[in-house]
Structures are given as structure tokens and as C-alpha cells.
Design a protein around this motif. Sequence first.
Motif, PDB file in Angstrom:
ATOM      1  N   ASP B  51       0.835  -1.208   0.000  1.00 50.79           N
ATOM      2  CA  ASP B  51       0.000   0.000   0.000  1.00 50.79           C
ATOM      3  C   ASP B  51       0.869   1.258   0.000  1.00 50.79           C
ATOM      4  OD1 ASP B  51      -2.205  -1.555   0.018  1.00 50.79           O
ATOM      5  OD2 ASP B  51      -2.701  -1.269   2.141  1.00 50.79           O
ATOM      6  N   SER B  89      -7.742   7.864   1.613  1.00 55.63           N
ATOM      7  CA  SER B  89      -8.765   7.193   0.789  1.00 55.63           C
ATOM      8  C   SER B  89      -8.516   5.686   0.730  1.00 55.63           C
ATOM      9  CB  SER B  89      -8.904   7.799  -0.612  1.00 55.63           C
ATOM     10  OG  SER B  89      -7.752   8.405  -1.005  1.00 55.63           O
ATOM     11  N   MET B  90      -7.243   5.303   0.738  1.00 57.69           N
ATOM     12  CA  MET B  90      -6.936   3.865   0.758  1.00 57.69           C
ATOM     13  C   MET B  90      -7.406   3.230   2.060  1.00 57.69           C
ATOM     14  SD  MET B  90      -3.151   3.788  -0.901  1.00 57.69           S
ATOM     15  CE  MET B  90      -2.914   2.109  -1.377  1.00 57.69           C
ATOM     16  N   ARG B  92      -9.773   4.284   4.057  1.00 57.42           N
ATOM     17  CA  ARG B  92     -11.247   4.231   4.096  1.00 57.42           C
ATOM     18  C   ARG B  92     -11.763   3.041   3.296  1.00 57.42           C
ATOM     19  NH1 ARG B  92     -12.325  10.596   3.354  1.00 57.42           N
ATOM     20  NH2 ARG B  92     -12.060  11.189   5.527  1.00 57.42           N
ATOM     21  N   ARG B  93     -11.150   2.851   2.129  1.00 59.15           N
ATOM     22  CA  ARG B  93     -11.559   1.724   1.284  1.00 59.15           C
ATOM     23  C   ARG B  93     -11.350   0.395   2.020  1.00 59.15           C
ATOM     24  NH1 ARG B  93      -8.239   2.224  -3.634  1.00 59.15           N
ATOM     25  NH2 ARG B  93      -8.424   4.415  -3.223  1.00 59.15           N
ATOM     26  N   LYS B  94     -10.212   0.324   2.697  1.00 60.60           N
ATOM     27  CA  LYS B  94      -9.865  -0.890   3.442  1.00 60.60           C
ATOM     28  C   LYS B  94     -10.881  -1.149   4.557  1.00 60.60           C
ATOM     29  CE  LYS B  94      -5.090  -2.176   4.363  1.00 60.60           C
ATOM     30  NZ  LYS B  94      -3.931  -1.696   5.123  1.00 60.60           N
ATOM     31  N   ALA B  96     -13.938  -0.042   4.798  1.00 60.46           N
ATOM     32  CA  ALA B  96     -15.252  -0.395   4.230  1.00 60.46           C
ATOM     33  C   ALA B  96     -15.269  -1.864   3.801  1.00 60.46           C
ATOM     34  CB  ALA B  96     -15.559   0.506   3.041  1.00 60.46           C
ATOM     35  N   GLU B  97     -14.162  -2.270   3.189  1.00 68.27           N
ATOM     36  CA  GLU B  97     -14.071  -3.656   2.727  1.00 68.27           C
ATOM     37  C   GLU B  97     -14.110  -4.624   3.912  1.00 68.27           C
ATOM     38  OE1 GLU B  97     -11.077  -6.167  -0.121  1.00 68.27           O
ATOM     39  OE2 GLU B  97     -11.008  -3.989  -0.195  1.00 68.27           O
ATOM     40  N   ARG B  98     -13.392  -4.249   4.964  1.00 64.37           N
ATOM     41  CA  ARG B  98     -13.357  -5.112   6.154  1.00 64.37           C
ATOM     42  C   ARG B  98     -14.740  -5.241   6.769  1.00 64.37           C
ATOM     43  NH1 ARG B  98      -9.313  -2.851  10.036  1.00 64.37           N
ATOM     44  NH2 ARG B  98      -7.987  -2.805   8.225  1.00 64.37           N
ATOM     45  N   ARG B 100     -17.584  -4.908   5.222  1.00 65.74           N
ATOM     46  CA  ARG B 100     -18.419  -5.715   4.328  1.00 65.74           C
ATOM     47  C   ARG B 100     -18.125  -7.203   4.544  1.00 65.74           C
ATOM     48  NH1 ARG B 100     -17.703  -7.656  -0.632  1.00 65.74           N
ATOM     49  NH2 ARG B 100     -15.663  -6.697  -0.788  1.00 65.74           N
ATOM     50  N   CYS B 129      -8.228   3.526  11.825  1.00 63.39           N
ATOM     51  CA  CYS B 129      -9.630   3.693  11.399  1.00 63.39           C
ATOM     52  C   CYS B 129     -10.156   5.043  11.867  1.00 63.39           C
ATOM     53  CB  CYS B 129     -10.506   2.608  12.019  1.00 63.39           C
ATOM     54  SG  CYS B 129     -10.182   1.003  11.375  1.00 63.39           S
ATOM     55  N   GLU B 133     -11.417   8.788   9.914  1.00 63.01           N
ATOM     56  CA  GLU B 133     -12.741   9.400  10.098  1.00 63.01           C
ATOM     57  C   GLU B 133     -12.665  10.860  10.548  1.00 63.01           C
ATOM     58  OE1 GLU B 133     -15.544   7.732   9.327  1.00 63.01           O
ATOM     59  OE2 GLU B 133     -14.157   6.151   8.694  1.00 63.01           O
TER      60      GLU B 133
END
Lengths: 177, 195
Positions: B51, B89-90, B92-94, B96-98, B100, B129, B133
Motif C-alpha cells: 500500500d 482514501s486507501m 477508508r476503502r480498506k 469499508a471492505e473489512r 463488508r 480507522c 474518520e
Amino acid sequence: MNTNNNCKQIRNWLYKAIENCFSLNADWVQNHIANCPKCQRRFVTIGKVNLALSAIKSQPHNLDLLMRANTQAICVLKHSLRQTPKAQKLKTILPQPKKLERWGKYTHSVANVAACIAILLLMKIGVFSSVDKLQAEGQKVIEQYYAAHVDNDLVDELFQKDAGQSSSTNHRGVMAI
Amino acid sequence: MFGKAVSYELIWDFTISGTVDESQRWILSAMQRYGQELVTMLWRMLGNEQDVCDAYQNTFLQLAHCEGRQKPEHIKAYIFRTAGNVAVSMLRRKVAERKRLSKAAVTRKSVSSPANELDSKYLQENLRCCIAELPEHLRNVITLRDLAELPYNQIGRILGISSATARVYRCKAVQLLAAWMSKKNKKDNENYEYK
């Protein structure tokens, strides 16, 4: 410009003073925390943030990470840039310790040299000869004091006798009386 | 005549490529000058080497294409802010994926236990995290101060604020992070008890 500099300096002093008075390590803050459960909770939560930050900072990465990152970044640059010697050098670069860390090992030697220079300077300025002068003046004052309070003959005898000796012996002799 | 034309063309091409090369050489200089600090900051923000390489590449790619390929006035500010934004942004994506994934397959392993509360990895992930935010102005200060370890006067210059404001923002950011982290902890513990 000068007023601005003064203002900046004063503000910096103020911040430092405020930090000293109101930091978490100040005695009165610690005393309060010891007796206030709400503040104890806050203190614990802030402590956890600091702990997490320290844990993140202390986590090491591989030594070649900078090299890999540079190589990957250079790959997407223009062909002309990729071929430059600087780019080739960046592809093999390793992290360097900070200047302070690099020079840290010489701190003791530098301090010793600085101390020697300071002694030489003091000798040059004449501080040591001034100390001798001061000692002689002090002896005179003590002599005058005893002359005023004790018999003159006794004082003459005492100080003449001690004149050839070192000042410390003089002092001890006077104290013995 | 034709040969002469070809040679002129070659000279012209060479001059153009030379000027382009010269005009963008500052990118390499910036990489050499700020690369190490940037990698450290990205590593601390992301905690994953691949990353870090991606975010680093993205940052310099944006730098090479910014404002019609012109050199920005404050390169350091541009690089650090861009890298920070890319990393967030990376992150946040991570996250969100976690989320999900954990919704799809809730296992006992993914839930934090009270014993985990002081676990270093859990703490680090929790903090990352929460940093993602934070509002932008607070996040910028905490990343530059605590993760990039820059002094307050430099942070002020990078963000266009005074160093006093930067100190205040850092204080607010730490308070917010503390509140959010303890809230998240409580929530995780409740989930654990519920299980």
C-alpha cells in the motif's frame, strides 16, 4: 519587522510557560487526576491514543521499502526521466539516519573538546589570575577584621607566619584561633 | 537537401526532449529530498508495504501531472498533502471492505475481546480507522505531527495556518480520537459479550 520578531518570541515563551504549567505531568494536574474519576477516565483514553501512536511509530519496515517505492514511482514517469542517472541512483537508495543520529556518537568527544577550549579561553582572558587576586583581597579583609577585633601583635605574628604558605593553610590557621 | 532537413528535425527533437527532461527533473529532486520522510509517514498511516508503494507512486504521478505539468510553488506541502489524502482514501476503502467482509461472515475471531484492548495490533488498527474518520483539518495536523514527525512551524507552513492553530488542532484531534477509540472499544466488548 523587529516588533514582529519580538511578538513571535514572546508568544513562544508564553506557549512554553503555559505548557509547563498545564501539562499532564504538572503536580497539581496529577493531584487532581488522582482524586477525580472522570478525569481518570479521560486520562486513560488519551493515554491509549498516545500508546497507539507510539506503537505505530515503533513498528519497523523493511530496509528496502524506500528503494521499492522509488522504483515503482519512477516506472510511471517519462522515459527521458527514467533514464537519468539520478533515477538510477534513486532506485538503489537506502534510508539514511537523520543528521542528529549520525552525529550523536561524537557528542562526548565534542563536549570534551568544548570544555578544553573553554578552559583555554578562561586562561587567556585571565579569569584564573583574577581568582588569585580575589583570594589575596579576601586575605587582606580577614587580616583587617582580626586587626580590629584582636590584638595587633598577635595578628602580625599570625599572618607573617602564614605569609609564605598557601591560602588554604592561612584560612585553616585563622579558623583555628 | 532532404538530408539537411532530416538532421534539422533530429536537432529539434533532441532540443525538445532535452527541455522536457530538464523541466521535469525537479520531480526526481523532490523524490530524493522528501522520499524518506514520505515513506515513513505512509508506512505509519497504512501499515502495509505494498500500500505504501502504491500511495507513493500515486503521489508522484499526481505531482508530475499537476497544473499542466508545472512545478508547484510549495513542493513539500503539495507532496505531503497529496500523500496524506491518497493514504486516507486507501484506508477508508480498506475499512469499508473489512466491514463488508465481517458482515458477510461474522466469526468469533473478528470480534475484539477485553483482552485485546491493550493488544498493540488492535490498538494500531483502531487508531488508523479513527484517523481516517477525522475531519480534514484535524487529520492533516495529526498525520503531519505524529506520523511524519514534522515540527509545528513546518506544519503551519504546509497547511497555511499558524503553528498555534496547529497545536490547538492536534489537541482537539487527540481528544476526538480518544473518545472514538473508547466508544469503539465498548462496542466491540459488547459484541463479544453478546456472542
